[in-house]
Design a protein around this motif. Structure first.
Motif, mmCIF file in Angstrom:
data_model
loop_
_atom_site.group_PDB
_atom_site.id
_atom_site.type_symbol
_atom_site.label_atom_id
_atom_site.label_comp_id
_atom_site.label_asym_id
_atom_site.label_seq_id
_atom_site.Cartn_x
_atom_site.Cartn_y
_atom_site.Cartn_z
ATOM 1 N N HIS A 25 0.828 -1.210 0.000
ATOM 2 C CA HIS A 25 0.000 0.000 0.000
ATOM 3 C C HIS A 25 0.863 1.261 0.000
ATOM 4 C CE1 HIS A 25 -4.176 -1.329 0.228
ATOM 5 N NE2 HIS A 25 -3.715 -2.384 0.866
ATOM 6 N N LEU A 26 1.946 1.254 0.756
ATOM 7 C CA LEU A 26 2.841 2.415 0.777
ATOM 8 C C LEU A 26 3.462 2.661 -0.601
ATOM 9 C CD1 LEU A 26 4.645 1.955 4.202
ATOM 10 C CD2 LEU A 26 3.055 3.782 3.564
ATOM 11 N N ILE A 27 3.846 1.598 -1.261
ATOM 12 C CA ILE A 27 4.404 1.731 -2.619
ATOM 13 C C ILE A 27 3.367 2.346 -3.548
ATOM 14 C CG2 ILE A 27 5.210 0.439 -4.639
ATOM 15 C CD1 ILE A 27 6.506 -1.546 -2.582
ATOM 16 N N CYS A 28 2.141 1.854 -3.477
ATOM 17 C CA CYS A 28 1.083 2.379 -4.346
ATOM 18 C C CYS A 28 0.736 3.819 -3.999
ATOM 19 C CB CYS A 28 -0.150 1.481 -4.274
ATOM 20 S SG CYS A 28 0.110 -0.121 -5.058
ATOM 21 N N GLN A 29 0.810 4.179 -2.726
ATOM 22 C CA GLN A 29 0.569 5.569 -2.333
ATOM 23 C C GLN A 29 1.622 6.489 -2.934
ATOM 24 O OE1 GLN A 29 0.352 5.561 1.941
ATOM 25 N NE2 GLN A 29 -1.728 4.747 1.952
ATOM 26 N N LEU A 68 2.943 6.113 -5.722
ATOM 27 C CA LEU A 68 2.652 6.185 -7.161
ATOM 28 C C LEU A 68 1.307 6.855 -7.440
ATOM 29 C CD1 LEU A 68 3.837 2.600 -8.132
ATOM 30 C CD2 LEU A 68 5.008 4.749 -8.629
ATOM 31 N N PHE A 69 0.734 7.498 -6.437
ATOM 32 C CA PHE A 69 -0.606 8.079 -6.535
ATOM 33 C C PHE A 69 -0.795 8.950 -7.775
ATOM 34 C CE2 PHE A 69 -3.770 11.358 -5.614
ATOM 35 C CZ PHE A 69 -4.854 10.567 -5.280
ATOM 36 N N PHE A 70 0.185 9.757 -8.119
ATOM 37 C CA PHE A 70 0.043 10.687 -9.247
ATOM 38 C C PHE A 70 0.437 10.056 -10.583
ATOM 39 C CE2 PHE A 70 0.562 13.466 -5.532
ATOM 40 C CZ PHE A 70 -0.623 14.170 -5.642
ATOM 41 N N TYR A 71 0.747 8.784 -10.585
ATOM 42 C CA TYR A 71 1.151 8.071 -11.802
ATOM 43 C C TYR A 71 0.118 6.995 -12.114
ATOM 44 C CZ TYR A 71 5.486 10.438 -10.656
ATOM 45 O OH TYR A 71 6.413 11.390 -10.345
ATOM 46 N N LYS A 72 -1.064 7.443 -12.548
ATOM 47 C CA LYS A 72 -2.190 6.529 -12.743
ATOM 48 C C LYS A 72 -1.871 5.409 -13.731
ATOM 49 C CE LYS A 72 -7.134 6.463 -13.635
ATOM 50 N NZ LYS A 72 -8.308 7.264 -13.921
ATOM 51 N N LYS A 73 -1.193 5.730 -14.831
ATOM 52 C CA LYS A 73 -0.869 4.696 -15.816
ATOM 53 C C LYS A 73 0.026 3.624 -15.206
ATOM 54 C CE LYS A 73 -1.482 7.475 -19.935
ATOM 55 N NZ LYS A 73 -0.894 8.032 -21.144
ATOM 56 N N THR A 74 0.956 4.038 -14.355
ATOM 57 C CA THR A 74 1.834 3.077 -13.691
ATOM 58 C C THR A 74 1.031 2.202 -12.734
ATOM 59 O OG1 THR A 74 3.680 4.622 -13.846
ATOM 60 C CG2 THR A 74 3.888 2.845 -12.234
ATOM 61 N N VAL A 97 -2.103 1.381 -13.054
ATOM 62 C CA VAL A 97 -2.893 0.455 -13.883
ATOM 63 C C VAL A 97 -2.028 -0.729 -14.314
ATOM 64 C CG1 VAL A 97 -4.085 0.211 -16.100
ATOM 65 C CG2 VAL A 97 -4.531 2.203 -14.656
ATOM 66 N N VAL A 98 -0.821 -0.445 -14.763
ATOM 67 C CA VAL A 98 0.091 -1.511 -15.173
ATOM 68 C C VAL A 98 0.428 -2.402 -13.983
ATOM 69 C CG1 VAL A 98 2.429 -1.983 -16.009
ATOM 70 C CG2 VAL A 98 1.050 -0.232 -17.115
ATOM 71 N N LEU A 99 0.690 -1.805 -12.842
ATOM 72 C CA LEU A 99 1.028 -2.565 -11.643
ATOM 73 C C LEU A 99 -0.129 -3.465 -11.221
ATOM 74 C CD1 LEU A 99 3.422 -2.801 -9.708
ATOM 75 C CD2 LEU A 99 2.375 -1.021 -8.314
ATOM 76 N N CYS A 115 0.866 -7.967 -11.265
ATOM 77 C CA CYS A 115 1.164 -8.824 -10.124
ATOM 78 C C CYS A 115 -0.057 -8.933 -9.215
ATOM 79 C CB CYS A 115 2.356 -8.221 -9.369
ATOM 80 S SG CYS A 115 2.772 -9.046 -7.850
ATOM 81 N N LYS A 116 -0.441 -10.154 -8.838
ATOM 82 C CA LYS A 116 -1.605 -10.358 -7.971
ATOM 83 C C LYS A 116 -1.446 -9.634 -6.635
ATOM 84 C CE LYS A 116 -3.145 -14.785 -9.768
ATOM 85 N NZ LYS A 116 -3.396 -16.202 -9.464
ATOM 86 N N ALA A 117 -0.235 -9.608 -6.119
ATOM 87 C CA ALA A 117 0.001 -8.962 -4.823
ATOM 88 C C ALA A 117 -0.285 -7.465 -4.877
ATOM 89 C CB ALA A 117 1.438 -9.208 -4.375
ATOM 90 N N PHE A 118 -0.027 -6.828 -6.000
ATOM 91 C CA PHE A 118 -0.238 -5.390 -6.142
ATOM 92 C C PHE A 118 -1.638 -5.043 -6.653
ATOM 93 C CE2 PHE A 118 4.433 -4.918 -6.080
ATOM 94 C CZ PHE A 118 4.520 -3.837 -5.219
ATOM 95 N N HIS A 119 -2.393 -6.041 -7.091
ATOM 96 C CA HIS A 119 -3.690 -5.788 -7.716
ATOM 97 C C HIS A 119 -4.606 -4.920 -6.842
ATOM 98 C CE1 HIS A 119 -7.031 -6.566 -10.447
ATOM 99 N NE2 HIS A 119 -7.770 -6.773 -9.379
ATOM 100 N N GLU A 120 -4.914 -5.370 -5.640
ATOM 101 C CA GLU A 120 -5.824 -4.631 -4.759
ATOM 102 C C GLU A 120 -5.263 -3.282 -4.305
ATOM 103 O OE1 GLU A 120 -9.024 -5.116 -4.002
ATOM 104 O OE2 GLU A 120 -9.010 -6.817 -5.371
ATOM 105 N N PRO A 121 -4.011 -3.223 -3.834
ATOM 106 C CA PRO A 121 -3.492 -1.909 -3.408
ATOM 107 C C PRO A 121 -3.467 -0.886 -4.550
ATOM 108 C CG PRO A 121 -2.043 -3.653 -2.629
ATOM 109 C CD PRO A 121 -3.058 -4.282 -3.532
#
Length: 90
Positions: free
Chosen positions: A15-19, A21-27, A29-31, A35-41
């Motif tokens: 979740h911290l990693i995804c936070q 990347l908050f302003f990088y929506k395309k990134t 989406v790709v993330l 990866c299943k682990a990153f899907h929900e966050p």
């Protein structure tokens, strides 16, 4: 030696990693697709960014809505009241 796929992934770290990347929506989406682990966050951050219903309406089946121009902007208009089957992805 351990491979990266066998390392434990702590949800709070994901979740911290995804936070970050908050302003990088395309990134995000790709993330979310990579990866299943990153899907929900990643999806949590994407959904948090929604500023209106436009993206949500586009998730509905095609026959439920139509796109019209109103005051120089594209708008989605529902053709009929929604029923539960309209929310199924086809």
């Amino acid at each position: 030696m351990s491979s990266a796929s066998s390392l434990p992934l702590i949800p709070e770290i994901l979740h911290l990693i995804c936070q970050e990347l908050f302003f990088y929506k395309k990134t995000l989406v790709v993330l979310a697709r990579t990866c299943k682990a990153f899907h929900e966050p990643a999806l949590d951050m994407i959904w948090f960014q929604l500023s209106g219903f436009y993206s949500l309406e586009k998730c509905l089946q095609r026959g439920v809505w139509k796109e019209v121009m109103k005051q120089g902007k594209h708008r989605l208009v529902l053709r009929q009241p929604l029923v539960s089957t309209d929310c199924l992805r086809g």
